[in-house]
Design a protein around this motif. Structure first.
Motif, PDB file in Angstrom:
ATOM      1  N   GLU A  14       0.805  -1.321   0.115  1.00  0.00           N
ATOM      2  CA  GLU A  14       0.003  -0.166  -0.076  1.00  0.00           C
ATOM      3  C   GLU A  14       0.795   1.353  -0.135  1.00  0.00           C
ATOM      4  OE1 GLU A  14      -2.187  -0.951   3.499  1.00  0.00           O
ATOM      5  OE2 GLU A  14      -3.567  -2.028   2.683  1.00  0.00           O
ATOM      6  N   SER A  15       1.957   1.296  -0.185  1.00  0.00           N
ATOM      7  CA  SER A  15       3.106   2.327  -0.014  1.00  0.00           C
ATOM      8  C   SER A  15       2.764   3.410  -0.995  1.00  0.00           C
ATOM      9  CB  SER A  15       4.649   2.149  -0.118  1.00  0.00           C
ATOM     10  OG  SER A  15       5.095   1.470  -1.523  1.00  0.00           O
ATOM     11  N   MET A  16       2.214   3.263  -2.136  1.00  0.00           N
ATOM     12  CA  MET A  16       1.878   4.079  -3.056  1.00  0.00           C
ATOM     13  C   MET A  16       0.425   4.656  -3.101  1.00  0.00           C
ATOM     14  SD  MET A  16       4.505   5.342  -4.708  1.00  0.00           S
ATOM     15  CE  MET A  16       3.982   5.955  -5.861  1.00  0.00           C
ATOM     16  N   GLU A  17      -0.405   4.455  -2.421  1.00  0.00           N
ATOM     17  CA  GLU A  17      -1.791   4.765  -2.010  1.00  0.00           C
ATOM     18  C   GLU A  17      -1.558   6.214  -1.797  1.00  0.00           C
ATOM     19  OE1 GLU A  17      -4.122   1.781   0.095  1.00  0.00           O
ATOM     20  OE2 GLU A  17      -3.836   0.301  -1.523  1.00  0.00           O
ATOM     21  N   PRO A  18      -2.663   7.000  -2.268  1.00  0.00           N
ATOM     22  CA  PRO A  18      -3.922   6.727  -2.857  1.00  0.00           C
ATOM     23  C   PRO A  18      -3.835   6.547  -4.512  1.00  0.00           C
ATOM     24  CG  PRO A  18      -3.987   9.031  -2.454  1.00  0.00           C
ATOM     25  CD  PRO A  18      -2.602   8.115  -1.751  1.00  0.00           C
ATOM     26  N   ASN A  19      -2.418   6.899  -5.068  1.00  0.00           N
ATOM     27  CA  ASN A  19      -2.415   7.010  -6.463  1.00  0.00           C
ATOM     28  C   ASN A  19      -1.962   5.738  -7.003  1.00  0.00           C
ATOM     29  OD1 ASN A  19      -2.644   9.964  -6.288  1.00  0.00           O
ATOM     30  ND2 ASN A  19      -0.541   9.710  -5.146  1.00  0.00           N
ATOM     31  N   ILE A  20      -1.631   4.787  -6.684  1.00  0.00           N
ATOM     32  CA  ILE A  20      -1.117   3.340  -7.201  1.00  0.00           C
ATOM     33  C   ILE A  20      -1.767   2.409  -6.065  1.00  0.00           C
ATOM     34  CG2 ILE A  20       0.123   1.763  -8.202  1.00  0.00           C
ATOM     35  CD1 ILE A  20       2.063   4.066  -9.377  1.00  0.00           C
ATOM     36  N   ASN A  21      -2.613   1.753  -6.058  1.00  0.00           N
ATOM     37  CA  ASN A  21      -3.054   0.890  -5.042  1.00  0.00           C
ATOM     38  C   ASN A  21      -2.528  -0.653  -5.307  1.00  0.00           C
ATOM     39  OD1 ASN A  21      -5.063   2.941  -4.037  1.00  0.00           O
ATOM     40  ND2 ASN A  21      -6.135   2.346  -5.996  1.00  0.00           N
ATOM     41  N   GLN A  22      -2.422  -1.429  -3.772  1.00  0.00           N
ATOM     42  CA  GLN A  22      -1.956  -2.767  -3.765  1.00  0.00           C
ATOM     43  C   GLN A  22      -2.909  -3.321  -4.751  1.00  0.00           C
ATOM     44  OE1 GLN A  22      -2.938  -4.364   0.017  1.00  0.00           O
ATOM     45  NE2 GLN A  22      -1.101  -5.828  -0.239  1.00  0.00           N
ATOM     46  N   TYR A  23      -2.021  -4.379  -5.393  1.00  0.00           N
ATOM     47  CA  TYR A  23      -2.819  -5.250  -6.549  1.00  0.00           C
ATOM     48  C   TYR A  23      -2.983  -4.653  -7.760  1.00  0.00           C
ATOM     49  CZ  TYR A  23      -3.476  -8.018  -2.270  1.00  0.00           C
ATOM     50  OH  TYR A  23      -3.358  -8.629  -1.339  1.00  0.00           O
ATOM     51  N   ASP A  24      -2.851  -3.357  -7.966  1.00  0.00           N
ATOM     52  CA  ASP A  24      -2.780  -2.727  -9.321  1.00  0.00           C
ATOM     53  C   ASP A  24      -1.748  -3.360 -10.298  1.00  0.00           C
ATOM     54  OD1 ASP A  24      -4.793  -0.974  -8.627  1.00  0.00           O
ATOM     55  OD2 ASP A  24      -3.492   0.840  -8.632  1.00  0.00           O
TER      56      ASP A  24
ATOM     57  N   HIS B 269       4.059   4.407 -16.108  1.00  0.00           N
ATOM     58  CA  HIS B 269       2.985   5.136 -17.055  1.00  0.00           C
ATOM     59  C   HIS B 269       1.611   5.266 -17.016  1.00  0.00           C
ATOM     60  CE1 HIS B 269       6.273   7.069 -19.210  1.00  0.00           C
ATOM     61  NE2 HIS B 269       6.955   5.727 -19.285  1.00  0.00           N
ATOM     62  N   LEU B 270       1.150   3.859 -16.574  1.00  0.00           N
ATOM     63  CA  LEU B 270      -0.449   3.552 -16.475  1.00  0.00           C
ATOM     64  C   LEU B 270      -0.480   2.417 -15.437  1.00  0.00           C
ATOM     65  CD1 LEU B 270      -2.880   4.048 -18.013  1.00  0.00           C
ATOM     66  CD2 LEU B 270      -2.184   2.095 -19.401  1.00  0.00           C
ATOM     67  N   ARG B 271      -1.815   2.522 -14.834  1.00  0.00           N
ATOM     68  CA  ARG B 271      -1.983   1.598 -13.922  1.00  0.00           C
ATOM     69  C   ARG B 271      -3.330   0.909 -14.221  1.00  0.00           C
ATOM     70  NH1 ARG B 271      -5.852   2.046  -9.545  1.00  0.00           N
ATOM     71  NH2 ARG B 271      -6.775   4.023  -9.593  1.00  0.00           N
ATOM     72  N   ILE B 272      -3.425  -0.223 -14.240  1.00  0.00           N
ATOM     73  CA  ILE B 272      -4.749  -1.152 -14.560  1.00  0.00           C
ATOM     74  C   ILE B 272      -5.035  -1.667 -12.995  1.00  0.00           C
ATOM     75  CG2 ILE B 272      -6.001  -2.957 -15.649  1.00  0.00           C
ATOM     76  CD1 ILE B 272      -3.436  -2.739 -17.656  1.00  0.00           C
ATOM     77  N   PRO B 273      -6.384  -1.236 -12.390  1.00  0.00           N
ATOM     78  CA  PRO B 273      -6.602  -1.516 -11.099  1.00  0.00           C
ATOM     79  C   PRO B 273      -6.911  -2.908 -10.831  1.00  0.00           C
ATOM     80  CG  PRO B 273      -7.790   0.616 -12.107  1.00  0.00           C
ATOM     81  CD  PRO B 273      -7.138  -0.151 -13.103  1.00  0.00           C
ATOM     82  N   ARG B 274      -6.418  -3.469  -9.843  1.00  0.00           N
ATOM     83  CA  ARG B 274      -6.679  -4.799  -9.276  1.00  0.00           C
ATOM     84  C   ARG B 274      -6.301  -6.088 -10.206  1.00  0.00           C
ATOM     85  NH1 ARG B 274      -7.682  -4.637  -4.075  1.00  0.00           N
ATOM     86  NH2 ARG B 274      -8.565  -6.427  -4.374  1.00  0.00           N
ATOM     87  N   VAL B 275      -5.964  -5.704 -11.353  1.00  0.00           N
ATOM     88  CA  VAL B 275      -5.407  -6.780 -12.144  1.00  0.00           C
ATOM     89  C   VAL B 275      -4.082  -7.508 -11.881  1.00  0.00           C
ATOM     90  CG1 VAL B 275      -4.809  -7.325 -14.661  1.00  0.00           C
ATOM     91  CG2 VAL B 275      -6.589  -5.802 -14.058  1.00  0.00           C
ATOM     92  N   GLY B 276      -3.288  -6.833 -11.136  1.00  0.00           N
ATOM     93  CA  GLY B 276      -1.971  -7.065 -10.383  1.00  0.00           C
ATOM     94  C   GLY B 276      -2.243  -8.614  -9.381  1.00  0.00           C
ATOM     95  N   TYR B 277      -3.366  -8.481  -8.729  1.00  0.00           N
ATOM     96  CA  TYR B 277      -3.662  -9.575  -7.987  1.00  0.00           C
ATOM     97  C   TYR B 277      -3.539 -11.001  -8.694  1.00  0.00           C
ATOM     98  CZ  TYR B 277      -6.009 -12.642  -4.555  1.00  0.00           C
ATOM     99  OH  TYR B 277      -5.750 -13.673  -3.492  1.00  0.00           O
ATOM    100  N   ILE B 278      -3.763 -11.152  -9.928  1.00  0.00           N
ATOM    101  CA  ILE B 278      -3.681 -12.445 -10.675  1.00  0.00           C
ATOM    102  C   ILE B 278      -2.342 -12.805 -10.772  1.00  0.00           C
ATOM    103  CG2 ILE B 278      -4.191 -13.619 -12.902  1.00  0.00           C
ATOM    104  CD1 ILE B 278      -6.547 -11.752 -13.315  1.00  0.00           C
ATOM    105  N   ARG B 279      -1.536 -12.089 -11.075  1.00  0.00           N
ATOM    106  CA  ARG B 279       0.081 -12.047 -11.248  1.00  0.00           C
ATOM    107  C   ARG B 279       0.463 -12.378  -9.900  1.00  0.00           C
ATOM    108  NH1 ARG B 279       4.422  -9.029 -14.508  1.00  0.00           N
ATOM    109  NH2 ARG B 279       6.315 -10.210 -13.833  1.00  0.00           N
ATOM    110  N   LEU B 280       0.299 -11.827  -8.692  1.00  0.00           N
ATOM    111  CA  LEU B 280       0.716 -12.064  -7.451  1.00  0.00           C
ATOM    112  C   LEU B 280       0.277 -13.445  -7.025  1.00  0.00           C
ATOM    113  CD1 LEU B 280       0.449  -8.559  -5.992  1.00  0.00           C
ATOM    114  CD2 LEU B 280       2.576  -9.636  -6.624  1.00  0.00           C
ATOM    115  N   ALA B 281      -0.839 -13.728  -7.251  1.00  0.00           N
ATOM    116  CA  ALA B 281      -1.510 -15.047  -6.778  1.00  0.00           C
ATOM    117  C   ALA B 281      -1.064 -16.175  -7.433  1.00  0.00           C
ATOM    118  CB  ALA B 281      -2.820 -15.245  -7.172  1.00  0.00           C
TER     119      ALA B 281
END
Length: 170
Positions: free
Chosen positions: A16-26, A153-165
């Motif tokens: 969560e270190s970059m919130e609110p601009n980049i969120n965990q699991y983005d 450059h760009l964030r896609i919300p919550r999609v990173g969860y799949i990669r982390l899982a």
């Protein structure tokens, strides 16, 4: 790879270190340093937050570039934080620092001050859980330019969860 210049061209955010601009699991799309760099960027393609006064350059709602760096001296995933300013080897960067982002009263009280080598002073955007510069709270030494592996450059919300899982990091 042909567009971003790096492989993989995306980073999954683990904390969560970059919130609110980049969120965990983005999932964050990155390019190699220097690719698509604005005119205000340094030779590495990084725009530090302190260098943009008057230019209006922002990424993810704040001044300066969000960099992905990998400290070869530590284990763990790369860090994705904002570059605040650049220091030269031997520089007393305490005098340049925002006093809200250090707990020391002088350069002598900071482990990485004066700077042991040239590089970036970085910090996550989350001022509650990441209130100090990475170099003031022990997350990382001064970030050498060669450690910067990408610029966000760009964030896609919550999609990173799949990669982390899939890697077991979620």
């Amino acid at each position: 790879f042909s567009v971003s210049g790096v492989w993989p061209p995306m980073v999954a955010v683990e904390s969560e270190s970059m919130e609110p601009n980049i969120n965990q699991y983005d999932l964050v799309i990155v390019t190699e340093p220097g690719r698509f760099a604005p005119e205000t960027a340094d030779r590495m393609g990084v725009v530090t937050a302190d260098s943009v006064s008057g230019s209006g350059y922002t990424t993810f709602n704040r001044a300066g570039s969000v960099v992905v760096y990998d400290n070869p001296e530590s284990f763990g995933p790369p860090v994705i934080h904002r570059a605040h300013f650049y220091v030269e080897a031997g520089e007393n960067w305490y005098d340049e620092a925002n006093p809200d982002y250090v707990t020391a009263d002088s350069c002598d009280e900071l482990e990485e001050c004066p700077a042991p080598h040239a590089g970036y002073i970085t910090k996550g955007d989350n001022d509650e859980s990441n209130a100090r510069y990475d170099q003031a709270n022990g997350i990382a030494p001064v970030v050498k330019p060669g450690w910067v592996t990408g610029i966000a450059h760009l964030r896609i919300p919550r999609v990173g969860y799949i990669r982390l899982a899939l890697t077991g990091a979620a």
